[in-house]
Design a protein around this motif. Structure first.
Motif, PDB file in Angstrom:
ATOM      1  N   UNK A 130       0.811  -1.211   0.000  1.00 34.11           N
ATOM      2  CA  UNK A 130       0.000   0.000   0.000  1.00 34.11           C
ATOM      3  C   UNK A 130       0.853   1.273   0.000  1.00 34.11           C
ATOM      4  N   UNK A 131       2.168   1.121   0.034  1.00 36.56           N
ATOM      5  CA  UNK A 131       3.066   2.266   0.150  1.00 36.56           C
ATOM      6  C   UNK A 131       3.264   2.965  -1.188  1.00 36.56           C
ATOM      7  N   UNK A 132       3.456   4.270  -1.116  1.00 35.63           N
ATOM      8  CA  UNK A 132       3.839   5.015  -2.308  1.00 35.63           C
ATOM      9  C   UNK A 132       5.293   4.687  -2.627  1.00 35.63           C
ATOM     10  N   UNK A 133       5.712   5.029  -3.825  1.00 33.62           N
ATOM     11  CA  UNK A 133       7.103   4.803  -4.212  1.00 33.62           C
ATOM     12  C   UNK A 133       8.038   5.545  -3.258  1.00 33.62           C
ATOM     13  N   UNK A 134       7.695   6.800  -2.983  1.00 37.36           N
ATOM     14  CA  UNK A 134       8.561   7.628  -2.144  1.00 37.36           C
ATOM     15  C   UNK A 134       8.692   7.063  -0.727  1.00 37.36           C
ATOM     16  N   UNK A 135       7.573   6.617  -0.147  1.00 40.79           N
ATOM     17  CA  UNK A 135       7.622   6.054   1.202  1.00 40.79           C
ATOM     18  C   UNK A 135       8.423   4.756   1.236  1.00 40.79           C
ATOM     19  N   UNK A 136       8.208   3.908   0.223  1.00 39.74           N
ATOM     20  CA  UNK A 136       8.929   2.640   0.164  1.00 39.74           C
ATOM     21  C   UNK A 136      10.426   2.879  -0.016  1.00 39.74           C
ATOM     22  N   UNK A 137      10.793   3.840  -0.843  1.00 34.35           N
ATOM     23  CA  UNK A 137      12.205   4.134  -1.078  1.00 34.35           C
ATOM     24  C   UNK A 137      12.852   4.687   0.185  1.00 34.35           C
ATOM     25  N   UNK A 138      12.155   5.572   0.876  1.00 30.87           N
ATOM     26  CA  UNK A 138      12.701   6.150   2.104  1.00 30.87           C
ATOM     27  C   UNK A 138      12.951   5.060   3.151  1.00 30.87           C
ATOM     28  N   UNK A 139      11.962   4.169   3.316  1.00 31.14           N
ATOM     29  CA  UNK A 139      12.146   3.095   4.291  1.00 31.14           C
ATOM     30  C   UNK A 139      13.245   2.132   3.849  1.00 31.14           C
ATOM     31  N   UNK A 140      13.325   1.851   2.559  1.00 28.31           N
ATOM     32  CA  UNK A 140      14.372   0.968   2.051  1.00 28.31           C
ATOM     33  C   UNK A 140      15.750   1.546   2.362  1.00 28.31           C
ATOM     34  N   UNK A 141      15.913   2.844   2.201  1.00 26.34           N
ATOM     35  CA  UNK A 141      17.186   3.480   2.530  1.00 26.34           C
ATOM     36  C   UNK A 141      17.515   3.313   4.016  1.00 26.34           C
ATOM     37  N   UNK A 142      16.501   3.419   4.869  1.00 23.17           N
ATOM     38  CA  UNK A 142      16.696   3.231   6.304  1.00 23.17           C
ATOM     39  C   UNK A 142      17.122   1.799   6.609  1.00 23.17           C
ATOM     40  N   UNK A 143      16.440   0.837   5.987  1.00 21.65           N
ATOM     41  CA  UNK A 143      16.759  -0.574   6.193  1.00 21.65           C
ATOM     42  C   UNK A 143      18.191  -0.868   5.753  1.00 21.65           C
ATOM     43  N   UNK A 144      18.563  -0.388   4.588  1.00 20.79           N
ATOM     44  CA  UNK A 144      19.917  -0.621   4.078  1.00 20.79           C
ATOM     45  C   UNK A 144      20.944  -0.018   5.038  1.00 20.79           C
ATOM     46  N   UNK A 145      20.660   1.174   5.536  1.00 15.14           N
ATOM     47  CA  UNK A 145      21.570   1.804   6.482  1.00 15.14           C
ATOM     48  C   UNK A 145      21.761   0.974   7.740  1.00 15.14           C
ATOM     49  N   UNK A 146      20.672   0.438   8.270  1.00 15.48           N
ATOM     50  CA  UNK A 146      20.763  -0.405   9.465  1.00 15.48           C
ATOM     51  C   UNK A 146      21.572  -1.664   9.193  1.00 15.48           C
ATOM     52  N   UNK A 147      21.331  -2.286   8.045  1.00 13.75           N
ATOM     53  CA  UNK A 147      22.061  -3.506   7.709  1.00 13.75           C
ATOM     54  C   UNK A 147      23.541  -3.217   7.473  1.00 13.75           C
ATOM     55  N   UNK A 148      23.854  -2.084   6.855  1.00 16.76           N
ATOM     56  CA  UNK A 148      25.255  -1.749   6.601  1.00 16.76           C
ATOM     57  C   UNK A 148      26.023  -1.472   7.887  1.00 16.76           C
ATOM     58  N   UNK A 149      25.365  -0.886   8.869  1.00 16.66           N
ATOM     59  CA  UNK A 149      26.038  -0.614  10.136  1.00 16.66           C
ATOM     60  C   UNK A 149      26.381  -1.907  10.863  1.00 16.66           C
ATOM     61  N   UNK A 150      25.543  -2.921  10.681  1.00 12.03           N
ATOM     62  CA  UNK A 150      25.818  -4.222  11.278  1.00 12.03           C
ATOM     63  C   UNK A 150      25.662  -4.262  12.778  1.00 12.03           C
ATOM     64  N   UNK A 151      24.914  -3.340  13.334  1.00 16.43           N
ATOM     65  CA  UNK A 151      24.765  -3.295  14.786  1.00 16.43           C
ATOM     66  C   UNK A 151      23.418  -3.839  15.262  1.00 16.43           C
TER      67      UNK A 151
END
Length: 78
Positions: free
Chosen positions: A7-28
């Motif tokens: 149900x997410x807009x493209x912009x909302x999905x992209x913003x959350x995806x960036x957050x998820x990637x950031x969390x995974x990259x930090x590895x914490x």
């Protein structure tokens, strides 16, 4: 991360995806949380790709009138 991905807009999905990637990259994050984040990220990526494809199809079907001006859309061929 409580919104239904489909149900997410493209912009909302992209913003959350960036957050998820950031969390995974930090590895914490714990392993279980990393797996859940990865699964959420995969769903968000698929949503973004689907929304982009929709937009591309709409743009590809814009019809042009005299002088090259857009005058509507044509049905999408399946």
């Amino acid at each position: 991360m409580t919104d239904a991905v489909d149900q997410m807009s493209f912009e909302d999905a992209m913003k959350e995806l960036e957050t998820v990637v950031g969390q995974l990259e930090r590895g914490d994050v714990a392993l279980d949380q990393s797996i859940a984040l990865y699964e959420r990220g995969a769903a968000l990526k698929a949503r973004c790709e689907a929304k982009l494809k929709e937009a591309e199809e709409k743009v590809a079907k814009i019809t042009l009138g005299e002088g090259g001006q857009p005058n509507g859309t044509a049905p999408l061929d399946a």
